[in-house]
Write a protein that holds these residues in place. Structure first.
Motif, short mmCIF file in Angstrom:
data_model
loop_
_atom_site.label_atom_id
_atom_site.label_comp_id
_atom_site.label_asym_id
_atom_site.label_seq_id
_atom_site.Cartn_x
_atom_site.Cartn_y
_atom_site.Cartn_z
N LEU A 116 0.83 -1.19 0.00
CA LEU A 116 0.00 0.00 0.00
C LEU A 116 0.87 1.25 0.00
N ASN A 117 0.38 2.29 -0.68
CA ASN A 117 1.10 3.55 -0.63
C ASN A 117 0.75 4.31 0.65
N GLN A 120 -3.12 4.98 1.16
CA GLN A 120 -3.84 3.73 1.41
C GLN A 120 -3.55 3.19 2.81
N GLN A 121 -2.29 3.24 3.20
CA GLN A 121 -1.91 2.76 4.52
C GLN A 121 -2.54 3.61 5.62
N THR A 124 -6.35 2.81 5.77
CA THR A 124 -6.57 1.46 6.30
C THR A 124 -6.32 1.41 7.80
N GLU A 151 -8.00 -1.54 -3.22
CA GLU A 151 -6.97 -2.18 -2.39
C GLU A 151 -7.24 -1.93 -0.91
N VAL A 152 -7.74 -0.77 -0.58
CA VAL A 152 -8.12 -0.49 0.80
C VAL A 152 -9.24 -1.41 1.23
N GLU A 155 -7.89 -4.85 1.93
CA GLU A 155 -7.12 -4.92 3.17
C GLU A 155 -8.05 -5.00 4.38
#
Length: 301
Positions: A116-117, A120-121, A124, A151-152, A155
Motif C-alpha cells: 500500500l502507498n 492507502q496505509q 486502512t 486495495e483499501v 485490506e
C-alpha cells in the motif's frame, strides 16, 4: 485384508466368522462392505444389465471408493434397486451429501502481494484502529479515480477474515460484478461468492446457504447482497456510493446505504462508503460529524 470365503458359506456364517476374528462390527456398515469382497452374496451368478455380478460391483466399489450414485446408476447401468438391496444387506453404505453450486468456481486464485502507498496505509490503519477497539463507524472514503480504493477495501476485508468475521461488498451494477469478483477471487479464493438477479433461484439459495453455514467470508453484488445472512459481520463496503442504483424502486422500497448503516448498528459492523464523487447527502453527513471523512487525493503511481 483379503480373506477367502467359500461360495457355499451363507452370509450369516460368513459374518459370524469375520466377527469372531474381530474384523467387523455390526454397528459399522463400512466394515461390512469388506465381507462381500471375496465371495458371492447370492448363490450362482446373479447378472445385471451390465453383465456384472454383484461381486464385481463390490470389487469396483472397493477399488475406487467412494463413487457417486449417479455414476453407478447412469454410467454403469446398475439398477437402483440392486444398490438399495446391497445397502440393506450391509454390503455398502450410502451417504447423502449436499453440494452447493458456486457461480465463481471456474475462477482461479493466485499468489497475491501488494504494498500500500502512504494514503492507502493511512486510511486502512485509521479504520482498523477504530474497528479493533470496538468503535464501529460509518466512513466516507473520498478517493479520486485511480487512488486505489479497492486495495483499501481488500485490506479491510482480509483483516476481518483473519478475525473470523465476514464482509459484504456492494457494487452499483451487475456488469461490474465480474470485474470485481476476479480481483477478489485472485486474493481470497473460494471464500468469495456473488449474489445478483442473474443467478437462478437455486443458485441464489445456494449462496445464501453457504454464507449461513460459514463456507464463505465475502459476498459481492448489487444492493440485494446486503441481506446476506452472515453471522459475524465485520464490514459493509459500498463502492460508488453516489449511484442511484442503490435505491430500490420496487416494493419493498429502500436505499441500500440507509439499510447498511442500520444493519451495521445492529451487528456492530463498520460501514465504508467509497466514491470519487460522493453524494451531497453523504458529504453533508460527513461534514456534520455523522460520518467519518477520509480523503485520498492522489492517484496510485
Amino acid at each position: 485384508v483379503t480373506i477367502q470365503i467359500s461360495s457355499d458359506v451363507s452370509e450369516r456364517q460368513a459374518g459370524k466368522l469375520l466377527r469372531e476374528k474381530g474384523l467387523i462390527h455390526n454397528a459399522y456398515a463400512f466394515w461390512i462392505q469388506a465381507i462381500f469382497y471375496d465371495y458371492e452374496i447370492y448363490p450362482g451368478t446373479y447378472t445385471l444389465n451390465t453383465s456384472m455380478t454383484v461381486k464385481e460391483i463390490l470389487a469396483e466399489l472397493m477399488e475406487c471408493s467412494p463413487q457417486s450414485y449417479r455414476h453407478l446408476t447412469k454410467d454403469m447401468g446398475i439398477p437402483s434397486s440392486v444398490i438399495r438391496g446391497l445397502e440393506q444387506k450391509g454390503a455398502l453404505l450410502i451417504e447423502r451429501e449436499r453440494y452447493y453450486r458456486n457461480p465463481v468456481a471456474h475462477r482461479s486464485s493466485k499468489p497475491y502481494q501488494i504494498r500500500l502507498n502512504e494514503d492507502q496505509q493511512r486510511v486502512t490503519e485509521t479504520i482498523l484502529r477504530e474497528s479493533d477497539a470496538g468503535r464501529a463507524h460509518t466512513w466516507l472514503l473520498h478517493g479520486v479515480t485511480g487512488s486505489g480504493k479497492t486495495e483499501v477495501y481488500m485490506e479491510l476485508i482480509a483483516h476481518a477474515a483473519r478475525k473470523g468475521m465476514q464482509s459484504i461488498m456492494l457494487i452499483p451494477e451487475i456488469a461490474l460484478t465480474f470485474q470485481t469478483v476476479s480481483r477478489f477471487y485472485e486474493r481470497f479464493g473460494d471464500r468469495v461468492s456473488v449474489l445478483h438477479s442473474r443467478l437462478s433461484p437455486g443458485e441464489r439459495s445456494d449462496q445464501l446457504e453457504r454464507a449461513k453455514n460459514g463456507e464463505i467470508d465475502i459476498m459481492i453484488g448489487p444492493r440485494s447482497a446486503l441481506f446476506t445472512p452472515f453471522s459475524n459481520l465485520g464490514f459493509i463496503i459500498i463502492d460508488e456510493e453516489h449511484e442511484n442504483t442503490y435505491k430500490s424502486e420496487t416494493v419493498p422500497k429502500y436505499h441500500a446505504k440507509e439499510v447498511a448503516v442500520a444493519r451495521a448498528q445492529m451487528t456492530g459492523a463498520s460501514v465504508v462508503l467509497g466514491s470519487a464523487t460522493p453524494s451531497v447527502d453523504s458529504y453533508y453527513r460527513a461534514l456534520a460529524g455523522e460520518y467519518r471523512l477520509l480523503v485520498m487525493d492522489r492517484r496510485v503511481q
